[in-house]
Design an enzyme around this catalytic site. Structure first.
Site, short mmCIF file in Angstrom:
data_model
loop_
_atom_site.label_atom_id
_atom_site.label_comp_id
_atom_site.label_asym_id
_atom_site.label_seq_id
_atom_site.Cartn_x
_atom_site.Cartn_y
_atom_site.Cartn_z
N GLY A 19 15.33 15.79 18.45
CA GLY A 19 14.21 15.10 19.05
C GLY A 19 13.90 13.83 18.29
O GLY A 19 14.55 13.49 17.30
N GLY A 22 7.39 9.10 16.53
CA GLY A 22 7.01 7.84 15.93
C GLY A 22 7.44 7.72 14.49
O GLY A 22 7.63 6.61 13.99
N MET A 23 7.59 8.84 13.79
CA MET A 23 7.93 8.79 12.38
C MET A 23 9.42 8.95 12.14
O MET A 23 9.86 8.91 11.00
CB MET A 23 7.17 9.88 11.61
CG MET A 23 5.72 9.54 11.36
SD MET A 23 5.52 8.04 10.38
CE MET A 23 6.29 8.55 8.85
N ASP A 134 -3.69 13.55 10.26
CA ASP A 134 -3.18 13.37 11.62
C ASP A 134 -2.87 14.73 12.25
O ASP A 134 -1.84 14.91 12.89
CB ASP A 134 -1.92 12.50 11.61
CG ASP A 134 -1.55 12.01 13.02
OD1 ASP A 134 -2.47 11.86 13.85
OD2 ASP A 134 -0.35 11.80 13.28
#
Length: 856
Positions: A19, A22-23, A134
């Site tokens: 997968g 964003g990181m 987060d």
């Protein structure tokens, strides 16, 4: 760039993509060195050279690799290969919580299970100074075996100096958005203010809300509107969603979502405890290691009860006051393991000074502030804080010990701002003292073998009693005093008297909080207006709470909370310092013919009452959750066989043939009854003329040696005839802890002058040679009656037993008992006359200090 299957990244072989986010991109890979599959996260192509993204990625590696917890993704390795930076973690099978919620809301039971695990993982991170910042469903992974894993510590803010501090970073998704994910950010994040671990608790509250309802707590059409809702609005009530949500869980979610960080839970541990208590109450729980056998299951239930009491006090369940209005607000002030004995507000109202023994060490004085979770030692010698004057001067006591026992006590005065203690009073034991307004002198409550007396001011005796009294407090105007007085056994009265010693109000019919059995501590404090005193106590057999006693004798309730509660101080604006005490009583024994001790604890509070003459059975009381409101009497073999419940009440003594147990009522201290250990019916004895504290059966089985307290008298010894139920005194007040000789002709007892012996029925006390310390007591007679086993605490967790010859006073060390924990106090010790078996209980009192606002 994309990595093809079969390619190498450092030592790892890429197998397939998993997968992307964003990181970074995530791949399944194989580590040929250990023969295992792992997950490898790499920065996307083209951003490895971005200093900001790279710093965040490295920060994730440092944060996550510092943690080792089953509810946090495990990091194995980090490195770089040909300009590609990567992070290696365990590989997970399952789905994210976000994916699970795509199918709708979860049942309350499942929400609690998941919430417990998230809270546990956050608690582990917060203890290391790491804040996630987060937390959201996409960063929470549910494995196929229902284990929760917290992912992506890439946004974690490292709080402690040993892990580098990272500056605040803006995301690139929307201009001006602060660090975090819209919809789960705490108000302080939205404002761009510094955040701490409580921001994670807000986010967890939002996640819990979403699990229960299937929709986000704060979701609007745009990010700006969502952030505005976080700052100004409350999410819709859970009750309006049509979902069946337990009230306790509803209150926890609301507490997490408080706008003010100080009104949220103050630790993830507190939240985990609260969720665990709900899980236990509903018969469900998160996956835990299975307890083996009945005893393990019972201990697990008892622990859940203790945790429930702790979380209630922490405000986890947000108990309302008895009446109308907002619930009180709790702020946790201490976070270490240990015991708190006293605490006071400094004159500024924001600094708090307290005495505590942390981590098994000696008592020290610490300071903390209401706006900081940190405490620091004042640098004073080991000792006890008594009082703080309006000018900022401490009354501080320093104890003097010699080979274990306390041999002296020095009361000093010392400026809070710094300076050396100046002695003002020498004594053989601590007193209860409080500054008189102005700080020039003090009031004193003195206890000795003759009872208690009040001096106001020091040197002027205005009141005496034969009972034990403690926690003297002077009103702000100096016109009245208040204290607690023991009224036989575990009952107390709160007393208000004027400065001449006239009692103007008192409250009776209360139970001493359980911890006072061990160490008397805060009981009363004057309300700000001086018209009443607040006190911590309980009705017999009921939960403890906080009450107010007015000068005209009226009692009103303030707060009801399960567990042991101590009131330490009240500020000028009505804020209170409360201590919640979580206690544990454990029972140890060595059976005849064995060399090792065995833990014979049954529930959470197994208090030793007696050991049979052959050492093969113990009689004990179960207090706390396991024993219930009326407590329970149990008999158990020292071979570890299961305990047998004999009935309700307080265990006192076992008959010589072990066929009967003497027990007392938990609510009426003069009520005694005999419980059969086998076949038979219980037998009630006539009410005793005293409150019974301790008992030992004499040889022959007809008479019992009792230590008791008559109203207005000190403790003394009595003889109880089990046939008639009549009692008669054997000693004068001031003697206690009687131990009969093996043949029943004599007894040994404790007194202020040491240990004495006397024939049964004749007042001919003789001191035991060489035993003068009040800290020593008789444990048992030697089988031939020519020596006594004398015991004393030499440390909190160490109890020394000497054999003392009654003719010569010659001492021979018999044994040193050591508890398994440095803060476990050895309390009751018993042994057989032949020395082949012994038993003892240990008591641990772990206290947490809270600041409570909103009490009225």
């Amino acid at each position: 760039m994309s990595l093809a299957a079969g390619s190498r990244l450092g030592p790892y072989t890429i197998l397939a993509p998993l997968g992307a986010g964003g990181m970074g991109e995530v791949y399944r890979a194989r580590d040929p060195r250990l023969g295992r599959e792992v997950a490898v996260k790499v920065l996307p192509e083209g951003v490895s050279g971005d200093a900001d993204r790279l710093r965040r990625f490295e920060q994730e590696a440092r944060a996550a690799s510092a943690l080792n917890h089953p509810n946090i993704l495990t990091v194995f390795d980090t490195g770089s290969h040909e300009g590609t930076v990567y992070l290696v973690t365990e590989i997970l099978e399952g789905e994210t919580l976000g994916g699970r919620l795509a199918g709708g809301a979860l049942p309350a039971r499942k929400t609690i299970e998941i919430g417990i695990q998230i809270a546990r993982g956050l608690a582990a991170a917060h203890e290391r100074g790491i804040v996630h910042r987060d937390l959201k469903p996409e960063n929470l992974f549910l494995t196929r075996d229902d284990r929760v894993k917290i992912l992506d510590f890439g946004l974690a803010k490292l709080q402690r100096p040993e892990i580098a501090e990272a500056p605040t970073i803006l995301t690139g998704t929307e201009p001006g958005m602060v660090l975090g994910t819209v919809g789960y950010m705490a108000p302080e994040q939205v404002r761009g203010q510094p955040v701490d671990h409580r921001a994670d608790l807000f986010a967890l509250g939002a996640v819990l809300y979403e699990m229960l309802t299937g929709r986000r707590a704060f979701q609007r059409d745009s990010a700006a509107e969502t952030m505005a809702a976080i700052l100004r609005e409350e999410p819709p009530d859970l009750a309006e969603t049509g979902k069946l949500v337990p009230p306790g869980l509803d209150r926890m979610v609301r507490r997490c979502l408080e706008k003010d960080p100080h009104r949220r839970f103050q630790s993830a541990s507190d939240l985990a405890f609260g969720l665990e208590s709900l899980s236990a109450a509903s018969g469900t729980g998160a996956p835990v290691a299975a307890a083996t056998g009945r005893r393990g299951l019972l201990r697990t239930a008892a622990l859940a009860g203790l945790l429930l009491a702790l979380t209630f006090l922490a405000g986890v369940l947000a108990h309302r006051q008895w009446g109308q209005g907002e619930p009180p607000r709790f702020q946790r002030l201490t976070f270490r393991r240990g015991n708190i004995v006293n605490a006071r507000f400094a004159p500024d109202g924001q600094t708090i000074v307290y005495s505590a023994a942390w981590d098994g060490k000696t008592m020290e004085v610490f300071t903390t502030r209401t706006d900081s979770p940190e405490s620091r030692a004042l640098g004073l010698p080991p000792g006890l804080l008594h009082s703080i004057s309006s000018g900022g001067e401490l009354l501080f006591g320093i104890g003097h010990w010699q080979d274990g026992p306390l041999v002296g006590y020095t009361l000093t005065r010392v400026p809070l701002a710094g300076g050396a203690p100046r002695p003002i009073l020498e004594a053989n034991r601590p007193h209860w003292v409080d500054w008189v307004p102005g700080g020039e002198t003090f009031a004193l409550l003195h206890n000795d073998e003759n009872g208690s007396r009040v001096e106001y001011p020091r040197g002027k005796v205005i009141w005496r009693t034969q009972d034990y009294a403690w926690d003297l407090r002077v009103s702000a105007a100096g016109d009245a005093l208040a204290f607690c007085e023991s009224r036989g056994g575990s009952h107390l009265a709160v007393v208000i008297m004027d400065r001449a010693g006239k009692v103007v109000a008192q409250s009776g019919g209360w139970s001493v909080p359980a911890f006072v059995e061990w160490i008397p501590r805060g009981c009363v404090a004057w309300a700000p207006d001086g018209r009443e005193v607040w006190f911590a106590a309980a009705r017999p057999g009921r939960e403890s709470g906080l009450y107010a006693l007015t000068r005209n004798g009226r009692v009103r309730p303030l707060l009801r909370i399960p567990g042991s509660l101590s009131l330490l101080d009240i500020s000028r604006d009505g804020r209170a310092l409360l201590s919640q005490v979580n206690r544990r009583v454990s029972l140890m024994a060595r059976a005849p013919g064995e060399t090792e001790e065995r833990d014979l604890s049954w529930f959470d509070s197994s208090s030793l009452a007696d050991l049979s003459a052959d050492g093969r059975r113990i009689l004990f009381t179960e207090y706390g959750e396991g024993g219930g409101a009326k407590a329970a009497v149990y008999l158990r073999g020292t071979d570890g066989s299961p305990a047998v419940r004999l009935g309700n009440g307080l265990a006192l003594a076992l008959s010589p043939d072990a066929k009967w147990a003497l027990a007392g009522s938990a609510t009426e201290t003069n009520r005694l009854f005999l419980l059969p250990t086998g076949a038979g019916e219980p037998r009630a004895l006539p009410p005793a003329p005293m409150a019974v504290v301790q008992a030992r059966w004499l040889a022959g089985g007809r008479q019992i040696l009792i230590a008791g307290v008559e109203p207005g008298q000190g403790t003394r010894l009595y003889l109880l005839d089990t046939g008639t139920g009549r009692t008669r005194p054997l000693t004068r007040p001031g003697t206690a802890f009687g131990v009969p000789s093996p043949d029943g002709s004599r007894f040994a007892a404790w007194s202020a002058g040491g240990v004495m012996t006397s024939p049964i029925g004749r007042e001919e006390p003789r001191p035991v040679p060489g035993v003068r310390s009040m800290a020593e007591g008789a444990v048992q007679w030697r089988a031939d009656g020519r020596a006594l086993y004398i015991g004393r605490l030499t440390e909190v967790s160490r109890f020394r037993i000497d054999e003392v010859d009654l003719a010569t006073g010659r001492r021979t060390r018999w044994k040193d008992l050591r508890s398994g924990s440095p803060d476990a106090l050895i309390w009751t010790v018993m042994m057989t006359p032949d020395g082949q078996a012994y038993a003892y209980d240990t008591r641990v009192a772990l206290a947490t200090l809270y600041l409570v606002e909103g009490l009225r």
